[in-house]
Write a protein that holds these residues in place. Structure first.
Motif, PDB file in Angstrom:
ATOM      1  N   PRO A  68       0.816  -1.231   0.000  1.00 43.64           N
ATOM      2  CA  PRO A  68       0.000   0.000   0.000  1.00 43.64           C
ATOM      3  C   PRO A  68       0.842   1.271   0.000  1.00 43.64           C
ATOM      4  N   HIS A  69       2.035   1.201   0.583  1.00 43.60           N
ATOM      5  CA  HIS A  69       2.860   2.402   0.655  1.00 43.60           C
ATOM      6  C   HIS A  69       3.606   2.662  -0.656  1.00 43.60           C
ATOM      7  N   ALA A  70       3.489   1.726  -1.647  1.00 43.91           N
ATOM      8  CA  ALA A  70       4.120   1.906  -2.948  1.00 43.91           C
ATOM      9  C   ALA A  70       3.083   2.393  -3.946  1.00 43.91           C
ATOM     10  N   SER A  71       3.442   3.347  -4.770  1.00 40.55           N
ATOM     11  CA  SER A  71       2.500   3.929  -5.739  1.00 40.55           C
ATOM     12  C   SER A  71       2.513   3.132  -7.035  1.00 40.55           C
ATOM     13  N   VAL A  72       1.442   3.277  -7.819  1.00 42.99           N
ATOM     14  CA  VAL A  72       1.350   2.629  -9.124  1.00 42.99           C
ATOM     15  C   VAL A  72       2.383   3.208 -10.078  1.00 42.99           C
ATOM     16  N   ASP A  73       2.717   4.506  -9.883  1.00 47.02           N
ATOM     17  CA  ASP A  73       3.713   5.126 -10.749  1.00 47.02           C
ATOM     18  C   ASP A  73       5.069   4.439 -10.621  1.00 47.02           C
ATOM     19  N   THR A  74       5.392   4.063  -9.400  1.00 47.76           N
ATOM     20  CA  THR A  74       6.656   3.334  -9.210  1.00 47.76           C
ATOM     21  C   THR A  74       6.634   2.002  -9.957  1.00 47.76           C
ATOM     22  N   TRP A  75       5.511   1.327  -9.867  1.00 47.42           N
ATOM     23  CA  TRP A  75       5.332   0.056 -10.604  1.00 47.42           C
ATOM     24  C   TRP A  75       5.454   0.290 -12.102  1.00 47.42           C
ATOM     25  N   CYS A  76       4.898   1.388 -12.580  1.00 50.86           N
ATOM     26  CA  CYS A  76       4.975   1.689 -14.009  1.00 50.86           C
ATOM     27  C   CYS A  76       6.405   1.975 -14.444  1.00 50.86           C
ATOM     28  N   ARG A  77       7.195   2.615 -13.571  1.00 50.41           N
ATOM     29  CA  ARG A  77       8.588   2.870 -13.905  1.00 50.41           C
ATOM     30  C   ARG A  77       9.373   1.564 -14.083  1.00 50.41           C
ATOM     31  N   VAL A  78       9.101   0.615 -13.205  1.00 55.17           N
ATOM     32  CA  VAL A  78       9.758  -0.707 -13.338  1.00 55.17           C
ATOM     33  C   VAL A  78       9.317  -1.383 -14.631  1.00 55.17           C
ATOM     34  N   LEU A  79       8.018  -1.298 -14.931  1.00 54.74           N
ATOM     35  CA  LEU A  79       7.514  -1.899 -16.175  1.00 54.74           C
ATOM     36  C   LEU A  79       8.182  -1.278 -17.389  1.00 54.74           C
ATOM     37  N   ASP A  80       8.309   0.050 -17.374  1.00 51.73           N
ATOM     38  CA  ASP A  80       8.931   0.728 -18.513  1.00 51.73           C
ATOM     39  C   ASP A  80      10.348   0.237 -18.736  1.00 51.73           C
ATOM     40  N   ASN A  81      11.082   0.055 -17.651  1.00 49.58           N
ATOM     41  CA  ASN A  81      12.461  -0.409 -17.787  1.00 49.58           C
ATOM     42  C   ASN A  81      12.523  -1.837 -18.349  1.00 49.58           C
ATOM     43  N   ILE A  82      11.600  -2.685 -17.895  1.00 51.97           N
ATOM     44  CA  ILE A  82      11.591  -4.076 -18.389  1.00 51.97           C
ATOM     45  C   ILE A  82      11.207  -4.106 -19.867  1.00 51.97           C
ATOM     46  N   TYR A  83      10.152  -3.365 -20.231  1.00 49.54           N
ATOM     47  CA  TYR A  83       9.721  -3.353 -21.625  1.00 49.54           C
ATOM     48  C   TYR A  83      10.778  -2.721 -22.529  1.00 49.54           C
ATOM     49  N   GLU A  84      11.473  -1.697 -22.005  1.00 50.05           N
ATOM     50  CA  GLU A  84      12.523  -1.060 -22.790  1.00 50.05           C
ATOM     51  C   GLU A  84      13.657  -2.044 -23.062  1.00 50.05           C
ATOM     52  N   ALA A  85      14.003  -2.821 -22.050  1.00 52.45           N
ATOM     53  CA  ALA A  85      15.045  -3.835 -22.250  1.00 52.45           C
ATOM     54  C   ALA A  85      14.597  -4.884 -23.272  1.00 52.45           C
ATOM     55  N   ALA A  86      13.314  -5.264 -23.237  1.00 53.82           N
ATOM     56  CA  ALA A  86      12.801  -6.260 -24.176  1.00 53.82           C
ATOM     57  C   ALA A  86      12.877  -5.753 -25.611  1.00 53.82           C
ATOM     58  N   LYS A  87      12.635  -4.464 -25.805  1.00 48.24           N
ATOM     59  CA  LYS A  87      12.683  -3.896 -27.153  1.00 48.24           C
ATOM     60  C   LYS A  87      14.115  -3.619 -27.591  1.00 48.24           C
ATOM     61  N   LYS A  88      14.933  -3.146 -26.659  1.00 46.18           N
ATOM     62  CA  LYS A  88      16.284  -2.749 -26.998  1.00 46.18           C
ATOM     63  C   LYS A  88      17.187  -3.952 -27.240  1.00 46.18           C
ATOM     64  N   LYS A  89      16.986  -4.979 -26.447  1.00 53.57           N
ATOM     65  CA  LYS A  89      17.826  -6.181 -26.550  1.00 53.57           C
ATOM     66  C   LYS A  89      16.945  -7.392 -26.865  1.00 53.57           C
ATOM     67  N   PRO A  90      16.822  -7.766 -28.144  1.00 49.96           N
ATOM     68  CA  PRO A  90      15.947  -8.895 -28.496  1.00 49.96           C
ATOM     69  C   PRO A  90      16.302 -10.194 -27.773  1.00 49.96           C
ATOM     70  N   TRP A  91      17.591 -10.385 -27.483  1.00 54.04           N
ATOM     71  CA  TRP A  91      17.985 -11.623 -26.811  1.00 54.04           C
ATOM     72  C   TRP A  91      17.556 -11.649 -25.344  1.00 54.04           C
ATOM     73  N   LEU A  92      17.063 -10.495 -24.822  1.00 48.60           N
ATOM     74  CA  LEU A  92      16.531 -10.445 -23.459  1.00 48.60           C
ATOM     75  C   LEU A  92      15.005 -10.503 -23.425  1.00 48.60           C
ATOM     76  N   ARG A  93      14.400 -10.495 -24.591  1.00 49.57           N
ATOM     77  CA  ARG A  93      12.946 -10.359 -24.628  1.00 49.57           C
ATOM     78  C   ARG A  93      12.230 -11.515 -23.933  1.00 49.57           C
ATOM     79  N   GLU A  94      12.693 -12.748 -24.190  1.00 54.12           N
ATOM     80  CA  GLU A  94      12.022 -13.896 -23.568  1.00 54.12           C
ATOM     81  C   GLU A  94      12.165 -13.860 -22.052  1.00 54.12           C
ATOM     82  N   GLU A  95      13.347 -13.455 -21.556  1.00 52.30           N
ATOM     83  CA  GLU A  95      13.552 -13.367 -20.111  1.00 52.30           C
ATOM     84  C   GLU A  95      12.675 -12.282 -19.505  1.00 52.30           C
ATOM     85  N   CYS A  96      12.563 -11.153 -20.212  1.00 49.78           N
ATOM     86  CA  CYS A  96      11.666 -10.089 -19.735  1.00 49.78           C
ATOM     87  C   CYS A  96      10.226 -10.571 -19.693  1.00 49.78           C
TER      88      CYS A  96
END
Length: 1002
Positions: free
Chosen positions: A145-173
C-alpha cells in the motif's frame, strides 16, 4: 633496520566484505550461508540507518551487474530477501526515510551505462537491471500500500525497454512479467497493477509476440475485471479460431506485419535462435488441454481446440516441408514434452501428417540432421507407454495409418521396430480398438487399382496378425468378456469371411461390401495369414481348440448368408464327408462341455477335426479321406475300450505323420498338441513308423520310398545316390566293377535314353512343346518335307525332292541331320542333369525336415512317457540316425534327445523294467553301435545311452554291475584286438567317472 608498518584503513567492515565475496561463490551452500549472514546483519532488530541500508542496496545491485562466478545468483537472493524483510510488510524506522521509489531510482542509476562501453559491460548492466527488477517484483515491495502505481509503471517501462532494446533479453523479460501476473493473483486490489501491466504491453508493441500472448492469456483467465485493449485480438482472445493463422506465424517467430505502429515492426523479431522452446507453448497447451477434447470444429466454440492449434501452429509451421531444421527441432522438442504429460484423450492430435512425414524421414537414416531428435521422440513414446499401456493406441493408430497409405510399413520405412514394440506394450483394450480399425480399412480402401489394393491389404493383414500374435491367453471359457477373446474372434472372423467367401455386389448391406473386391491373390494371402494366426493360437493359448472351432464354425455360419458366396463348391462325396465331419465336431464339442475325465483327448480331437475341415476348404485333396480316418480313429480312441484304443492310436500316428510331413508351421504345432495328448496310448507298434522315418536315406530314393512314389528311373537314381550309400554297398560295387566296365557302352546308351525320358517327365510342358516344335521345324527344313513356316500338324506333304537327290546331296543331308540330333541331345542331357541335382537337393531337404519333426515328437514322448519300458526302444534308432545322417541339425537333435532321456531317468523316474536280460542285450547293442566309425557327438550319445542302461540295471539290482563290467571289458578288449573297432576313449572315461561317483555314493 625497521619494517614499514601497513596502514590500516578505518571504517571497513571486514565481515561484510567476506559476506559479499561468499555471495558470489559457485557453491550453492556457501551462497545460502552468506545470504543468511547478510540478512541477519541487516535485520529489523539491527536498527540500521538510512545510509547503511542504501549502501547495502547499492552494493547488491552493483553485484548483480557483475559476471564474476555466481554473483548474480547470490546477490539477487540477498536483494530479494532484504527488500522483503525491510519493505515487504511494515517499513522499519530507517526504511521510513527511504521510499520504494528511491530504491527504484538506485536500481536505475546503478545499472545505467554512460559513455562508450564494451559490449560485455553493456550486457552485464542489462542483466543487472533485469535481475534487480525481478528482485523487486518477487519481494512484493512494489505491490504494498505504501508503494504507488507510478513506481510500478517505472519498473515496467524499464523491463519493456530492455525487451525492445535487446531482443535476446525479450524472452527473459516476458518470463519475469508472466511470473508477475501469477504473483499479482494474491495481491489485494490488484486491478490497477494488472491494468498497467497489460496497457504497457500494448503501448510498447509487444502484445503480438510470444511473450505478449502468454501474459495476455494469463491476464484474460485470472483477472476478469481488467479491461483488455480492443483491436488487438478478435474478441480479445489470441486463441480465437480466426486468429489461428496469425498465431501460428507469431509462435514460429515470424513477423505478421500487423504491429501497432510502423516503428515497432522490428520489435516482433526475436533476433536469434535458441535450442529451447519458448514458455508460451506451455501456457497455451495448459489452456487448451483443460477439460475434454472438442468433438467438432463448428462455430459454436470460438476458441480453437487443441487439435486445430497443433495442426496450425506446429504441423503447418514448424514441420512444414519448407521449414528450417531449427524449426523442426523445436517441433520435436514440443512433441517430446507434450506426449509425456498431455492427457491421453489429446494424444491422437499430436500425430499429424507433416509430423509423421518428418519423423519417418529423420528416422530412416542416421545421416539426417535431426535423426537424434527423432529417436528421442520415439523414446518419449516408449517411456510413457511402458508406464501407461493404454496410451499406446494413439501412436499405433498413427503409425499403422502411415502404412495404409503405401505398400511398406512404418517399421520398414524407418528401419526400426517401433510398431512391433508398441504392439507388445499395448494393453488389450488398445489392441482391440486397433484391430477394429484395421479390419475396417482392410475391407474398404480408397484406391481401385487391383495391384495397389492387394499390396496395401497385405500390409494391413500383416499388422493385424502382429497384433494378434502379441496377445497371449490363459483361457476364455470362464471369462466371456475377455478382451483377448474379443480381439482374436474378430480377427478370425474377418479372415475367414474374406478368404473363403465373395460378397454379392447387390448385397442388402452395401456398406459392408469390400472396395475394391478381393482378388484371388488377396484371398490366398488372407488364408496364409489365417494359418499364421491359428499357428500362434495353437502354440500360445491354453485352449486352442475353442478358437479353432469358432474359426471353422464361422465358415458354416457364412454358408447360410445369402449375401456371401463360397469360393469352393462342395458337391457329391466331398459334401457328404464334410457333413459327417460337422456332426462329429459338434458331438466332440458337446462332450467337451460336460467336462469329462478325458477332456484333454477331446480337446485334441476337436482341434484336429477343426483344422482338417479347414484344409478341405483350402482345396487340400488329402484332407477329405483324412476326415473319414479321423472318424474311425475317434470311435476307437474315445468311444471304445482299451484293446480297440490300441488300434486307434496306430491310425492316429499315421494321420499325424502325414500332417507333420507338410511344410507348415500350423501343422507342426497342431501335431505336437495332439500327439502330447495321446502319448499314454502309444505302444511299441506305434513307434515303428517314426523309427522307420529316422532310418530313411536322405536322398531321392529315400523320399520315393517314404512317400510311396513311383521310381521311373531306378538306374539314374541309384547312380545319383551312390554318395550316400554305406560301406557295404561300396564294396559290392567294387566287386562288380568288371561287369560294370564291360557293360559301359550299354549303360551309356541307356543313360541317354533315360535322361531323355526323365526330362520329358519333369520339365515344363509349355517350354518342352516349344523346344520340340523348333526341333521338328529344323528337321523338316533339312528334309524338305514341308516349308519352315508351315503348320507342324499338316498331314500332307510331298517328297519328290528326296527322289531327285544324288549321293553327294544325301551325304550332306546326313551330316546336317546328325548335327541337329547332336544339338537336341546336348540340350536334353544338360536339362536332365540340372533337374536331377535339383531333385536330389529338394529330396534331402524334405527328409531332413521330416526327421526333425519326428524327433520333436519323440522328445515329447520321452518327456511324458520315459518311465515306460517302450521308451528304451528309441535308444538304438536315435544312435543310428546320429551316425548315418548327413545333417548336422538332425545329429544334434538326436544327441540332445538321448542326453535329455538320460537326464530325466533318475531315482524313481527310471523306466519300469523287470527283465534284466533284455536290458543287458540292449546295452550290448549300444556298445556295438559305439564301435562303429562316427563323430564325437555319436560317441558321446552312445556313452550317455550306455550309462542310462547301467543306472537302470543298478536300480533293478546292484549285482547287475558284475554283468555290466563284463560288457565294458568286452568292448575294451575289442578296442585292443579288433582293428575295425572305432570306439572313442571318452566312452571309457565317462564309464570310469561314473564308477567313481557310484562307489562314493554307495
Amino acid at each position: 633496520m625497521s619494517k614499514k608498518r601497513r596502514r590500516e584503513q578505518s571504517g571497513i567492515d571486514v565481515q561484510l566484505v567476506e559476506i559479499y565475496d561468499d555471495l558470489a561463490n559457485e557453491n550453492e551452500e556457501i551462497r545460502f550461508k552468506a545470504a543468511h549472514a547478510f540478512l541477519t546483519k541487516f535485520s529489523l532488530q539491527s536498527n540500521q540507518s538510512r545510509g547503511q541500508l542504501a549502501g547495502a542496496v547499492r552494493r547488491l545491485i552493483r553485484g548483480l551487474c557483475s559476471g564474476r562466478k555466481a554473483a548474480r545468483l547470490g546477490f539477487s537472493i540477498a536483494l530479494t530477501e532484504l527488500l522483503s524483510q525491510n519493505w515487504g510488510q511494515t517499513p522499519s524506522d530507517g526504511a521510513e526515510q527511504l521510499q520504494v521509489s528511491e530504491l527504484v531510482d538506485v536500481l536505475i542509476k546503478q545499472t545505467e551505462t554512460t559513455g562508450k562501453v564494451s559490449g560485455q559491460e553493456d550486457r552485464d548492466h542489462q542483466f543487472g537491471r533485469l535481475f534487480g527488477a525481478e528482485a523487486f517484483i518477487k519481494s512484493r515491495v512494489l505491490f504494498q500500500p505504501h508503494a504507488s502505481v507510478d513506481t510500478w509503471c517505472r519498473v515496467l517501462d524499464n523491463i519493456y525497454e530492455a525487451a525492445k532494446k535487446k531482443p535476446w533479453l525479450r524472452e527473459e523479460c516476458g518470463w519475469i512479467l508472466y511470473g508477475t501476473s501469477q504473483i499479482l493473483k494474491d495481491v489485494p486490489d490488484n486491478t490497477p497493477l494488472v491494468q498497467a501491466l497489460i496497457d504497457k504491453l500494448c503501448q510498447n508493441g509487444l502484445a503480438k509476440t510470444p511473450e505478449g500472448i502468454a501474459i495476455w492469456l494469463n491476464v484474460r483467465t485470472d483477472f476478469p475485471k481488467v479491461e483488455l485493449p480492443k483491436a488487438i485480438w478478435r474478441d480479445e482472445n489470441p486463441l480465437h479460431r480466426k486468429e489461428k493463422s496469425r498465431l501460428g506465424k507469431i509462435l514460429k517467430e515470424a513477423s505478421t506485419g500487423e504491429s501497432v505502429d510502423e516503428t515497432n515492426e522490428a520489435v516482433l523479431q526475436k533476433g536469434h535462435w535458441t535450442s529451447k522452446i519458448h514458455f508460451v507453448w506451455d501456457v497455451i497447451f495448459a489452456e487448451l488441454t483443460t477439460g475434454e477434447p472438442a468433438n467438432d470444429n463448428s462455430a459454436k466454440s470460438k476458441t480453437i481446440n487443441f487439435g486445430e492449434f497443433w495442426q496450425e501452429a506446429v504441423d503447418e509451421h514448424l514441420f512444414a516441408s519448407s521449414s528450417s531444421e531449427e524449426r523442426k527441432y523445436w517441433g520435436f522438442l514440443l512433441f517430446q514434452q507434450l506426449f509425456s504429460r498431455t492427457p491421453e484423450a489429446f494424444l491422437s492430435s499430436l500425430f499429424t501428417s507433416n509430423f509423421k512425414r518428418c519423423l519417418t524421414n529423420q528416422l530412416a537414416s542416421k545421416d539426417r540432421y535431426l535423426h537424434l531428435a527423432a529417436e528421442k521422440s520415439i523414446k518419449s513414446i516408449f517411456k510413457r507407454v511402458e508406464l501407461e499401456p493404454s496410451s499406446a493406441f494413439a501412436p499405433l493408430k498413427a503409425f499403422l495409418a502411415t502404412s495404409l497409405h503405401g505398400t511398406s510399413s512404418f517399421d520398414q520405412l524407418t528401419k526400426t521396430k517401433t510398431v512391433e514394440r508398441l504392439i507388445n506394450l499395448a494393453d488389450d483394450v488398445s489392441a482391440c480398438r486397433l484391430v477394429h480399425e484395421l479390419c475396417s480399412k482392410l475391407v474398404r480402401l480408397d484406391i481401385q487399382a487391383e495391384e495397389d489394393a492387394a499390396a496395401r491389404r497385405q500390409v494391413i493383414a500383416d499388422q493385424v496378425v502382429s497384433l494378434l500374435k502379441s496377445r497371449q491367453s490363459t483361457g476364455i471359457a470362464e471369462d466371456s468378456s475377455s478382451n483377448v477373446k474379443t480381439l482374436v474372434i474378430e480377427v478370425l472372423n474377418i479372415l475367414v469371411k474374406y478368404s473363403y467367401f465373395s460378397i454379392d455386389p447387390s448385397a442388402s448391406d452395401r456398406q459392408k461390401a469390400p472396395i475394391p473386391s478381393f482378388s484371388r491373390k488377396t484371398q490366398d494371402m488372407l488364408k496364409s495369414r489365417l494359418s499364421t494366426c491359428l499357428s500362434h493360437i495353437v502354440d500360445k493359448f491354453s485352449n486352442p481348440a475353442l478358437y479353432t472351432y469358432k474359426a471353422v464354425y464361422q465358415i458354416r455360419l457364412n454358408e447360410g448368408n445369402k449375401d456371401l458366396h463360397p469360393n469352393l463348391d462342395l458337391t457329391g462325396p466331398v459334401s457328404e464327408s464334410i457333413s459327417t465331419a460337422w456332426e462329429s465336431l459338434e458331438r466332440t464339442k458337446l462332450s467337451l462341455e460336460e467336462k469329462p475325465n478325458n477332456a484333454t483327448s477331446l480337446e485334441a480331437f476337436m482341434l484336429l477335426q477343426s483344422l482338417t475341415i479347414l484344409q478341405v476348404y483350402n482345396s487340400n485333396a488329402d484332407a477329405v479321406p483324412m476326415l473319414d480316418e479321423l472318424q474311425s480313429c475317434y470311435k476307437l480312441l474315445i468311444e471304445r475300450h482299451d484293446e480297440e484304443r490300441q488300434q486307434g492310436s496306430g491310425i492316429l500316428i499315421e494321420i499325424l505323420l502325414s500332417l507333420v510331413a507338410k511344410p507348415s508351421q500350423l501343422f507342426r504345432r497342431l501335431v505336437q498338441q495332439v500327439f502330447s495328448a495321446f502319448t499314454s496310448d502309444i505302444n511299441s507298434n506305434d513307434l515303428q513308423p517314426m523309427i522307420k522315418i529316422l532310418e530313411t536315406k536322405e536322398n531321392l530314393a529315400g523320399q520315393e520310398e517314404m512317400f510311396d512314389e513311383e521310381n521311373e528311373d531306378p538306374e539314374s537314381t541309384d547312380a545319383a545316390s551312390s554318395d550316400d550309400s554305406d560301406v557295404e554297398e561300396v564294396e559290392m560295387k567294387d566287386a562288380n566293377g568288371i561287369q560294370a566296365s564291360s557293360d559301359a557302352e550299354e549303360e551309356d546308351s541307356r543313360s541317354t535314353d533315360e535322361s531323355l525320358a526323365s526330362i520329358d517327365s519333369s520339365s515344363d510342358p509349355g517350354k518342352e512343346d516349344e523346344e520340340l516344335a523348333a526341333f521338328d521345324a529344323k528337321l523338316a527344313q533339312a528334309l524338305k518335307t514341308r516349308p519352315p513356316n508351315a503348320d507342324a500338324s499338316a498331314s500332307t506333304f510331298t517328297s519328290s525332292d528326296d527322289e531327285d537327290m544324288d549321293d553327294a546331296q544325301m551325304e550332306a543331308l546326313d551330316s546336317h541331320i546328325a548335327a541337329i540330333f547332336k544339338e537336341r541331345k546336348k540340350t536334353l542331357t544338360g536339362s536332365s542333369s540340372k533337374s536331377k541335382k535339383s531333385q536330389q537337393k529338394d529330396a534331402k531337404e524334405t527328409i531332413v525336415n521330416f526327421k526333425c519333426r519326428v524327433l520333436e515328437l519323440l522328445e515329447i514322448f520321452v518327456k511324458q512317457q520315459h518311465r515306460k519300458a517302450v521308451s528304451l526302444e528309441l535308444l538304438m534308432p536315435l544312435l543310428a540316425v546320429t551316425r548315418t545322417t548327413g545333417s548336422q541339425l538332425v545329429s544334434s537333435r538326436a544327441c540332445n534327445l538321448v542326453r535329455e532321456f538320460g537326464r530325466m531317468c533318475k531315482g524313481k523316474e527310471m523306466p519300469e523294467m523287470d527283465d534284466a536280460a533284455s536290458v543287458i542285450k540292449l546295452l550290448k547293442e549300444v556298445h556295438g553301435e559305439a564301435m562303429r566309425e562316427a563323430s564325437n557327438a555319436h560317441a558321446s550319445a552312445c556313452s550317455q545311452a550306455s550309462l542310462l542302461l547301467v543306472k537302470l540295471l543298478v536300480a533293478m539290482d546292484r549285482e547287475n554291475l558284475r554283468r555290466v563290467v563284463k560288457v565294458y571289458a568286452s568292448t575294451q578288449e575289442a578296442l585292443l584286438m579288433d582293428p575295425k573297432c572305432r570306439v572313442k576313449m571318452s566312452f571309457f572315461t565317462d564309464w570310469m567317472n561314473w564308477c567313481a561317483t557310484a562307489r562314493l555314493g554307495r
